[in-house]
Design a protein around this motif. Sequence first.
Motif, mmCIF file in Angstrom:
data_model
loop_
_atom_site.group_PDB
_atom_site.id
_atom_site.type_symbol
_atom_site.label_atom_id
_atom_site.label_comp_id
_atom_site.label_asym_id
_atom_site.label_seq_id
_atom_site.Cartn_x
_atom_site.Cartn_y
_atom_site.Cartn_z
ATOM 1 N N THR A 103 0.592 -0.968 0.164
ATOM 2 C CA THR A 103 -0.055 -0.257 -0.294
ATOM 3 C C THR A 103 0.454 1.319 0.057
ATOM 4 O O THR A 103 1.913 2.019 1.157
ATOM 5 N N LEU A 104 0.483 1.908 -1.013
ATOM 6 C CA LEU A 104 1.160 3.383 -0.235
ATOM 7 C C LEU A 104 -0.092 4.484 -0.462
ATOM 8 O O LEU A 104 -1.113 4.620 -1.521
ATOM 9 N N ASN A 105 -0.111 5.264 0.564
ATOM 10 C CA ASN A 105 -0.697 5.919 0.782
ATOM 11 C C ASN A 105 -0.320 7.213 0.848
ATOM 12 O O ASN A 105 0.743 8.191 2.171
ATOM 13 N N SER A 106 -0.868 8.785 0.431
ATOM 14 C CA SER A 106 -0.042 9.309 0.326
ATOM 15 C C SER A 106 -1.492 11.110 0.488
ATOM 16 O O SER A 106 -2.708 10.878 -0.224
ATOM 17 N N THR A 107 -1.539 11.896 1.518
ATOM 18 C CA THR A 107 -2.246 12.699 1.089
ATOM 19 C C THR A 107 -2.356 13.289 1.081
ATOM 20 O O THR A 107 -3.604 14.402 0.874
ATOM 21 N N GLY A 108 -0.902 13.918 -0.496
ATOM 22 C CA GLY A 108 -1.061 14.355 -1.079
ATOM 23 C C GLY A 108 -0.724 14.540 -2.137
ATOM 24 O O GLY A 108 -1.773 13.454 -2.372
ATOM 25 N N ASP A 109 -0.394 15.125 -3.209
ATOM 26 C CA ASP A 109 -0.114 15.080 -4.300
ATOM 27 C C ASP A 109 0.961 14.187 -5.147
ATOM 28 O O ASP A 109 1.734 14.209 -3.108
#
Length: 332
Positions: A26-32
Motif C-alpha cells: 500500500t502507498l498512501n499519500s495525503t497530498g499530490d
Amino acid sequence: MTGDGTTLNLAGQEAGSTLDFGSLGTLNSTGDLNGTITVDGPMTTLHAGGDLAGTGNVNGAVGTVDIDGDVTGSLVAAGAVTTLDIGGDLGDAAGDTIQATGFADVDVGGALIGVLRATTGDIADLAVVGNVSGTVEAQAGDIGTVDIDGNLSGSVSSAGTITSLDVALDVSGTVTSGGGITTVQVGDDVTGGLTAGGAIGTLNIGGDLGDAAGDTIQATGFADVDVGGALIGTLRATTGDIADLAVVGNVSGTVEAQAGNIGTVDIDGNLSGSVSSAGTITTLDVGGNLSGDVTAGGVVTSLLVGNDLSGDVAVGGAMGTLHVGGDLSGDV
C-alpha cells in the motif's frame, strides 16, 4: 527512496523525486504524487489525497487505485486494476494515460480527457460524470457498461463486444466495436460515427441521427431503433435486418439493409431521403409526405403515406397494401 515494504505513508511527493520498490502493498499519500513511482510486483492499494501528476509503473496487478484529485500524469500496470476511482479529471491532455491489462470498475468524477486503455482484457464497468473527449479502448477484450453523464466527443473502442453505452448528451465522437452492441442510449444528437462488427440490439437516440449525410451508424443488423428527432445521416445494416425503426421527425437521410430485410418503419414526419432493402419491407408508415425513394428487392406488405406521394417506389416483388392520404404523382 528505494526498498521493500508493506505500507508507505506520505504527505506527498515532489516533482523529480523517485520511489522505487521491489515490493509494496500500500502507498498512501495525503497530498499530490508528482514524481516517479516504480513497484516491481503487484500492489494492493495506491492512494493520493491530491493529484497524480507524476508517473506510476507497477509490474503486476493493482487492487485499488484511489486518486482524490486529477490524474494529469500516467499509470501503467502490467496486470489488471480491480477498482479505479478518480475524484476529478482523467487527464488534461490526450497523452495522459492509465493503462492496465483490464479494469473491473472505473469511476471518474470529472471529465475523461486522456486515455483509459485495457491492453489484453476487458473494461467491465466505466462511469464518467463529465464529458469524454479522450479515448477509452479495450485493445483485445470487451467493454461492459459505459455510463457518460456528459458528451462523448472522443472515442470508445472495443476489439470485442460492448454491452451497454449510455451517453446523457451528444455523441459527436466515434464508437467502434469489433462485435455486437447490446444497448446504445443517447440522450441528444448523434453527429459522429458508430460502427459495430456485429448486431446492435437496442438503439435509442433522443435527438437527431446525424447533421450531415456522412454521419453513419452501421452494424450487421438492428433489432429496435428509436430516433426522437430527425434522421439526417445514415442507418445501415450490412448483412442482417432492420427489424423495427421509429423516427419522430423527418427522414432526409438514408436507411438501408444492404443484404437483409426491413421490418416495421414508422416515420411521423416526411420521407425525403431513402429507405432501401435488399429483401422485403413489412410495413412503411410515413405520416407526412413521401418525396424520396423506397426500394425493396422483394415484397412490400404495407405502404402507408399520410399526405402526398411524389417520390419513387420500386418493388421487386408484390405490393400488398398501398394507401396514400393525399396526391399520388410519383412512380410506383
